[in-house]
Design a protein around this motif. Structure first.
Motif, PDB file in Angstrom:
ATOM      1  N   GLU A  58       0.825  -1.205   0.000  1.00 35.06           N
ATOM      2  CA  GLU A  58       0.000   0.000   0.000  1.00 35.06           C
ATOM      3  C   GLU A  58       0.867   1.266   0.000  1.00 35.06           C
ATOM      4  O   GLU A  58       0.606   2.207  -0.750  1.00 35.06           O
ATOM      5  CB  GLU A  58      -0.884  -0.038   1.254  1.00 35.06           C
ATOM      6  N   GLU A  59       1.905   1.265   0.821  1.00 37.48           N
ATOM      7  CA  GLU A  59       2.819   2.413   0.896  1.00 37.48           C
ATOM      8  C   GLU A  59       3.568   2.591  -0.428  1.00 37.48           C
ATOM      9  O   GLU A  59       3.787   3.702  -0.891  1.00 37.48           O
ATOM     10  CB  GLU A  59       3.835   2.226   2.029  1.00 37.48           C
ATOM     11  N   LYS A  60       3.981   1.480  -1.014  1.00 37.08           N
ATOM     12  CA  LYS A  60       4.721   1.538  -2.282  1.00 37.08           C
ATOM     13  C   LYS A  60       3.851   2.136  -3.379  1.00 37.08           C
ATOM     14  O   LYS A  60       4.313   2.948  -4.176  1.00 37.08           O
ATOM     15  CB  LYS A  60       5.171   0.131  -2.696  1.00 37.08           C
ATOM     16  N   ARG A  61       2.574   1.720  -3.378  1.00 42.66           N
ATOM     17  CA  ARG A  61       1.659   2.202  -4.428  1.00 42.66           C
ATOM     18  C   ARG A  61       1.505   3.720  -4.393  1.00 42.66           C
ATOM     19  O   ARG A  61       1.351   4.356  -5.423  1.00 42.66           O
ATOM     20  CB  ARG A  61       0.300   1.524  -4.293  1.00 42.66           C
ATOM     21  N   LYS A  62       1.601   4.292  -3.194  1.00 39.69           N
ATOM     22  CA  LYS A  62       1.401   5.744  -3.064  1.00 39.69           C
ATOM     23  C   LYS A  62       2.545   6.546  -3.704  1.00 39.69           C
ATOM     24  O   LYS A  62       2.401   7.733  -3.945  1.00 39.69           O
ATOM     25  CB  LYS A  62       1.315   6.123  -1.580  1.00 39.69           C
ATOM     26  N   VAL A  63       3.700   5.908  -3.887  1.00 37.62           N
ATOM     27  CA  VAL A  63       4.850   6.635  -4.448  1.00 37.62           C
ATOM     28  C   VAL A  63       5.308   6.002  -5.759  1.00 37.62           C
ATOM     29  O   VAL A  63       6.485   6.029  -6.108  1.00 37.62           O
ATOM     30  CB  VAL A  63       6.029   6.706  -3.438  1.00 37.62           C
ATOM     31  N   LYS A  64       4.358   5.462  -6.496  1.00 35.67           N
ATOM     32  CA  LYS A  64       4.677   4.781  -7.743  1.00 35.67           C
ATOM     33  C   LYS A  64       5.115   5.762  -8.825  1.00 35.67           C
ATOM     34  O   LYS A  64       4.519   6.826  -8.973  1.00 35.67           O
ATOM     35  CB  LYS A  64       3.431   4.018  -8.206  1.00 35.67           C
ATOM     36  N   GLY A 114      10.572   7.323  -7.603  1.00 36.46           N
ATOM     37  CA  GLY A 114       9.630   6.632  -6.736  1.00 36.46           C
ATOM     38  C   GLY A 114       9.746   5.127  -6.888  1.00 36.46           C
ATOM     39  O   GLY A 114      10.811   4.609  -7.238  1.00 36.46           O
ATOM     40  N   TYR A 115       8.637   4.438  -6.646  1.00 37.35           N
ATOM     41  CA  TYR A 115       8.613   2.976  -6.647  1.00 37.35           C
ATOM     42  C   TYR A 115       8.235   2.436  -8.022  1.00 37.35           C
ATOM     43  O   TYR A 115       7.388   3.000  -8.710  1.00 37.35           O
ATOM     44  CB  TYR A 115       7.581   2.482  -5.617  1.00 37.35           C
ATOM     45  N   GLN A 173       9.522  11.442  -4.680  1.00 31.84           N
ATOM     46  CA  GLN A 173       8.309  11.022  -3.978  1.00 31.84           C
ATOM     47  C   GLN A 173       8.765  10.179  -2.798  1.00 31.84           C
ATOM     48  O   GLN A 173       9.410   9.140  -3.000  1.00 31.84           O
ATOM     49  CB  GLN A 173       7.458  10.129  -4.871  1.00 31.84           C
ATOM     50  N   PRO A 215       7.810   8.012   0.726  1.00 32.63           N
ATOM     51  CA  PRO A 215       6.714   7.395   1.485  1.00 32.63           C
ATOM     52  C   PRO A 215       6.710   7.938   2.918  1.00 32.63           C
ATOM     53  O   PRO A 215       7.744   8.378   3.417  1.00 32.63           O
ATOM     54  CB  PRO A 215       7.073   5.909   1.480  1.00 32.63           C
ATOM     55  N   GLU A 216       5.563   7.907   3.559  1.00 27.66           N
ATOM     56  CA  GLU A 216       5.506   8.340   4.957  1.00 27.66           C
ATOM     57  C   GLU A 216       6.065   7.262   5.884  1.00 27.66           C
ATOM     58  O   GLU A 216       6.546   7.560   6.979  1.00 27.66           O
ATOM     59  CB  GLU A 216       4.063   8.650   5.349  1.00 27.66           C
TER      60      GLU A 216
END
Ligand code: OGA
Ligand code: NI
Length: 263
Positions: free
Chosen positions: A2-8, A16-17, A60, A62-63
């Motif tokens: 989920e975290e990875k998807r936010k910084v794709k 990013g990811y 980008q 991630p938090e």
């Protein structure tokens, strides 16, 4: 996930990811996280030479985990110092002033990458990263104790493993040093093999010059007896063209320094 998807990453922002990079149009068995050493920075909007529109490139983050950003940036700052030291030594080895390369990195496009190579059920059918040469000046790689990085020996074409040495870094000469030095230095072809048991982590930092740098053999190193072996090319345009082809599986061969070779 989920975290990875936010910084794709996407086709426009290559930071990013990302889990489906292609090397020479073949998908790699890995996932990556990329960030710029200098943030933000600027890059041409398209690879077309007539188009002079620019784009801002930014990171980008991630938090979570909360310390991630700071740890990455601190590591990058230290390795950057080492990169400048190595560039100075390379300059001296070519009988150039030690700071000869520094000006090229004022608005550097250098980036750090976290590579994760998951175990692969059919390791003989895939590569973590397909064979390639790094497009930048230098690459400094930290790797864990799993192994998988291989370099191609020029004399016989055999792939030789780069055995992990505890607390040691691997230094790759990239394509730009090959061009700047008019082939006194050569960039090394390498790849990463995967295995079915253990995941592997590696952390390269790619030293890339500013987007406006025209990469060409240095004037001090060429003369009548040793004419330039490459035509000048714009690093920003080269980088954008390469980013695009790594993002998508394209039908055509991606851009290489051999495209600028004078034969
Ligand atoms: C690369 C690369 C080597 C490694 O990312 O360009 O060659 O050991 N990585 O992961
Ligand atoms: Ni590489």
């Amino acid at each position: 996930m989920e975290e990875k998807r936010k910084v794709k990453r996407d086709e426009v922002n290559p930071m990013g990811y990302y889990e489906s990079e292609h090397t020479k149009n073949v998908r790699d068995w890995k996932e990556v996280f990329d960030f710029l050493i200098k943030d933000p920075t600027f890059l041409p909007a398209s690879p077309e030479l007539e188009d002079d529109e620019m784009r801002t490139l930014s990171n980008q983050w991630p938090e979570n985990p909360p310390q991630f950003r700071e740890v990455c940036q601190e590591y990058a700052r230290e390795v950057e110092k080492l990169g400048y030291k190595l560039l100075e030594l390379i300059a001296l080895s070519l009988a150039l002033p030690s700071n000869r390369f520094n000006g090229y990195f004022e608005d550097q496009l250098s980036r750090m990458r976290l590579n994760h190579y998951p175990p692969c059920p059919c390791p003989e059918l895939a590569l973590g990263v397909g064979r390639h040469k790094d497009a930048g000046a230098l690459t400094i790689v930290a790797q864990d104790d799993v192994g998988g990085l291989q370099v191609k020996r020029k004399s016989d074409g055999v792939w030789v493993p780069v055995k992990p040495t505890p607390n040691a870094l691997v230094i790759n000469v990239g394509d730009i040093i090959q061009v700047w030095s008019n082939e006194a230095y050569e960039s090394v072809e390498h790849r990463v093999v995967v295995n079915s048991e253990r995941e592997r982590f590696s952390i390269p930092i790619f030293f890339f010059p500013s987007h406006y740098v025209m990469v060409k053999p240095l004037e001090e190193l060429v003369n009548e007896g040793n004419p330039p072996k490459y035509k000048p090319y714009n690093f920003g345009k080269f980088n954008v063209a390469r980013n695009r082809s790594n993002y998508k599986k394209l039908e055509v061969q991606n851009i290489q320094i051999s495209d600028f070779k004078i034969i």
